[in-house]
Design an enzyme around this catalytic site. Sequence first.
Site, mmCIF file in Angstrom:
data_model
loop_
_atom_site.group_PDB
_atom_site.id
_atom_site.type_symbol
_atom_site.label_atom_id
_atom_site.label_comp_id
_atom_site.label_asym_id
_atom_site.label_seq_id
_atom_site.Cartn_x
_atom_site.Cartn_y
_atom_site.Cartn_z
ATOM 1 C CG ASP A 164 -9.086 78.189 -23.620
ATOM 2 O OD1 ASP A 164 -10.118 78.916 -23.666
ATOM 3 O OD2 ASP A 164 -8.723 77.526 -22.592
ATOM 4 C CG HIS A 220 -15.595 85.646 -28.852
ATOM 5 N ND1 HIS A 220 -14.878 84.557 -28.443
ATOM 6 C CD2 HIS A 220 -16.483 85.825 -27.752
ATOM 7 C CE1 HIS A 220 -15.337 84.192 -27.427
ATOM 8 N NE2 HIS A 220 -16.307 84.959 -27.057
ATOM 9 C CG LEU A 265 -5.677 72.774 -44.907
ATOM 10 C CD1 LEU A 265 -4.576 73.567 -44.269
ATOM 11 C CD2 LEU A 265 -6.852 73.284 -44.498
#
Length: 247
Positions: free
Chosen positions: A25, A42, A136
């Site tokens: 956020d 962004h 991962l």
Amino acid sequence: MMGAEPLKRGGEKPPPPAHVAIIMDGNGRWAKARGLPRTAGHRKGAEAVRATLRAAGEMGIGYLTLFGFSSENWRRPEDEVTELKGLLRLYLGNELNNLHENGVRLRVIGERERFGGELARMITAAEEKTAGNTGLTLTIALSYGGRQEIVAAARSLAADAAAGRVDAAQIDEALFASRLFTADIPDPDLLIRTSGEQRVSNFLLWQIAYAEMVFVDTLWPDFGRPELEAAVRAFSLRDRRYGGVKG
């Protein structure tokens, strides 16, 4: 308060959380503070994804789940949504080989079909290419909502019960969880939200039932290894009882 990193008996560091989920956020506020369009935030946020993924792998975190685009984000201005879709396309095109070479398994949860045929196909191709990787696991939630996921799981079980494939009396938490998008990965141990906000915003509502939560003031584009390490240190100081009593 996040203090010095705690040590286990014998001077060993505690193991990192197996699964870290992050609500990314603050991209818009980061851009606004610099007099830039939201789209610049962004783009900078995409760089933070790269840095955080690298740090998580080096720290031994096995699963990283990022809230990239909620089902509610479709209500944002059309140009911003277009930019976000373009960034996703760029990320898949530029980062896929790097993810694959580093053994990262990529998964996407949510309503991918809403992104259109070309992008949906890119997502599926990326998942298939990395499906056999054992490093991962990176899960990105796109056009995702926790309530919608729970409704979809309930609908699936209801259909099977009506068809006689499932005995409704035998439905328990484990069976319900097996119908969620995250059925093949463990629930998050740690949930991080950036930008100072303190809410979960319809993210992994079932899965975070016992997750520890850390809220940081850092805006997502400025998030990286130091912030991830600080959150993990805070996590290691928590006394996780899962509703029980210790001692």
